[in-house]
Design a protein around this motif. Structure first.
Motif, short mmCIF file in Angstrom:
data_model
loop_
_atom_site.label_atom_id
_atom_site.label_comp_id
_atom_site.label_asym_id
_atom_site.label_seq_id
_atom_site.Cartn_x
_atom_site.Cartn_y
_atom_site.Cartn_z
N MET A 21 0.63 -1.33 -0.13
CA MET A 21 0.36 -0.54 0.34
C MET A 21 0.67 1.23 -0.16
O MET A 21 0.78 2.50 0.77
CB MET A 21 -1.04 -0.49 1.38
CG MET A 21 -2.25 -1.41 1.22
SD MET A 21 -2.76 -1.27 2.93
CE MET A 21 -3.79 0.85 2.94
N THR A 58 -0.11 5.09 0.17
CA THR A 58 -1.14 5.85 1.32
C THR A 58 -0.21 6.09 2.81
O THR A 58 0.76 5.82 3.05
CB THR A 58 -1.38 4.46 1.86
OG1 THR A 58 -2.75 3.66 0.92
CG2 THR A 58 -2.40 4.26 3.35
N SER A 117 -5.23 7.19 0.73
CA SER A 117 -5.11 6.36 0.64
C SER A 117 -6.00 5.68 -1.32
O SER A 117 -6.74 6.76 -1.59
CB SER A 117 -5.65 4.92 0.92
OG SER A 117 -5.64 4.11 0.07
N ASP A 154 -4.45 0.56 -3.42
CA ASP A 154 -3.96 0.42 -1.46
C ASP A 154 -5.12 -0.57 -1.22
O ASP A 154 -5.21 -1.00 0.20
CB ASP A 154 -3.62 1.17 -1.22
CG ASP A 154 -2.07 2.12 -1.82
OD1 ASP A 154 -2.05 1.10 -2.94
OD2 ASP A 154 -1.50 2.71 -1.68
#
Length: 456
Positions: free
Chosen positions: A323, A326, A344, A348
């Motif tokens: 991710m 993020t 985010s 993600d």
């Protein structure tokens, strides 16, 4: 001329005082609303632009004003458009975003939100004149990313996607992204014009599910236990010592909250801190007896594990689960606002959902959530909310929703942020939006229709 008696004068004063006090209070409230509106505008301009640019994409001020700064809560909605602002950049205006300031009162400093080197933005308290001392920001942006807005979708699946974007699932709703994917990562996606796979949005209360997941990661490492007392910093004779992290995650602490959700406007838009905002609320029910959705409970669950962040920060978790676009933002004193203030991208959040499809294990088989954690967060325990959805530990449950598998659970946030996880169908559904106040996207119906379309 007859002079008024003392009794009459006192009576007249008593009659006039409430009206005068009310007028003074109204003026004070109006001034505070302007300060909150300026903080809202400063933080959203800073976060939306800086976080997008950190990912290699561009958000213009006009785009943020069109999406994030419209349809917001009253009375801020009428104040925000009237406030003058300045977006300040490094290197004589050519470099990275440094800070945003928004005017709100002639005799007060502008509201200030600044970009932090470790990522994201923080909002200063009302009256702060300059950002605190910061390390040098990066001198350049990452290479620009070409957004792949759509994947070709046909048949009933296309009809469901079309309906998600045309308001069919909620009058006035504004969808910015939809992804539907299984455990393999293959899937379908579509984005609104200003958005793409690298464009972050604020998760709002989806962050609560991320917070619960960070607790789970800490449990897996042996750094936390959900049955341990939450870190409320109270004395041994205070009954709040009976409140556990589990109670906090399940919104069952028994603490008082002045509004549903505790609103926490002072933290989110006023520049107060997590420590000032979330810890002090008194107990009015025995823990585990009453459900009361409260931002402050999530904030205190996170503070109960914040001792691990020096060696294992949220950013480390995001990198571990891929991710990378993020960021978890902090208050101005450095505490994570993990009840709401995470930015985010839709892909993600898809990876976040897939972590739960995979029972808390990474694609290489490494377990980062405890065995049984998925069941823990998705199982109702103790008091439950009134209404069509249940609540687990940081996640909402679709266990009462007709036409949807009863094992379905979801991370859900303000303005239409949803990550729906359907283990029995091996499906994750992400819907991002900027829905105006009063307009609600029907995520249960959308989930039901997506699952039916996948069978086609």
């Amino acid at each position: 001329m007859k002079q008024p008696t003392l009794a009459a004068a006192v009576a007249a004063l008593a009659f006039a005082s409430p009206a005068a006090a009310q007028s003074q209070q109204e003026q004070l409230d109006a001034r505070y609303d302007r300060a909150l509106a300026a903080g809202y505008k400063a933080l959203f301009l800073c976060s939306a632009i800086a976080n997008a640019e950190a990912n290699g994409v561009t958000r213009s001020v006009e785009s943020v004003e069109r999406w994030e700064l419209t349809g917001i809560q009253a009375p801020l909605d009428t104040i925000v458009p009237t406030l003058e602002y300045r977006v300040m950049r490094a290197q004589n205006g050519e470099g990275v975003l440094s800070y945003v300031e928004v005017d709100w009162a002639d005799n007060m400093q502008p509201r200030l939100a600044w970009h932090k080197e470790e990522g994201g933005c923080s909002l200063g308290p009302i009256g702060m004149a300059v950002p605190p001392e910061r390390e040098k920001l990066p001198r350049s942006y990452p290479d620009a990313i070409v957004n792949d807005h759509d994947r070709i979708i046909t048949g009933k699946r296309a009809e469901v996607f079309d309906a998600a974007f045309d308001g069919s699932y909620g009058k006035g709703s504004r969808t910015t992204a939809v992804i539907v994917s299984g455990q393999s990562g293959d899937g379908m996606w579509r984005y609104a014009g200003d958005f793409g796979p690298a464009t972050p949005q604020r998760t709002w209360s989806v962050a609560k599910s991320i917070a619960a997941t960070l607790v789970g990661v800490a449990v897996q490492r042996g750094d936390a236990d959900v049955t341990m007392a939450a870190d409320l910093e109270v004395g041994p004779t205070d009954p709040r010592t009976d409140i556990t992290i589990d109670h906090m995650l399940r919104m069952a602490s028994g603490r008082y909250s002045d509004t549903p959700g505790n609103r926490t406007d002072a933290l989110y838009f006023g520049g107060s801190t997590v420590a000032e905002t979330a810890a002090h609320w008194p107990i009015v029910h025995a823990p585990a007896t009453v459900y009361r959705y409260a931002n402050n409970d999530t904030l205190m669950a996170v503070r109960s594990i914040d001792h691990v962040f020096a060696s294992y920060a949220p950013a480390d978790f995001f990198r571990q689960v891929r991710m990378g676009n993020t960021v978890a933002e902090m208050d101005w004193r450095g505490d994570y606002v993990l009840s709401s203030q995470v930015w985010s991208t839709a892909p993600d959040l898809m990876r976040f959902g897939q972590l739960y499809l995979n029972d808390g294990k990474l694609p290489d088989g490494t377990r980062i959530l405890p065995e049984g954690w998925v069941k823990y967060v998705s199982t109702p325990s103790g008091p439950q909310p009134n209404g069509p959805l249940g609540y687990g530990a940081g996640f909402w449950l679709f266990n009462k929703s007709e036409g949807v598998p009863p094992d379905t659970f979801a991370a859900m946030g303000n303005r239409g942020q949803y990550v729906v996880i359907v283990p029995s169908r091996n499906v994750v559904i992400v819907r991002r939006g900027e829905d105006p106040v009063g307009s609600r996207f029907d995520i249960v119906s959308f989930t039901r229709d997506v699952l039916a379309a996948l069978e086609d």
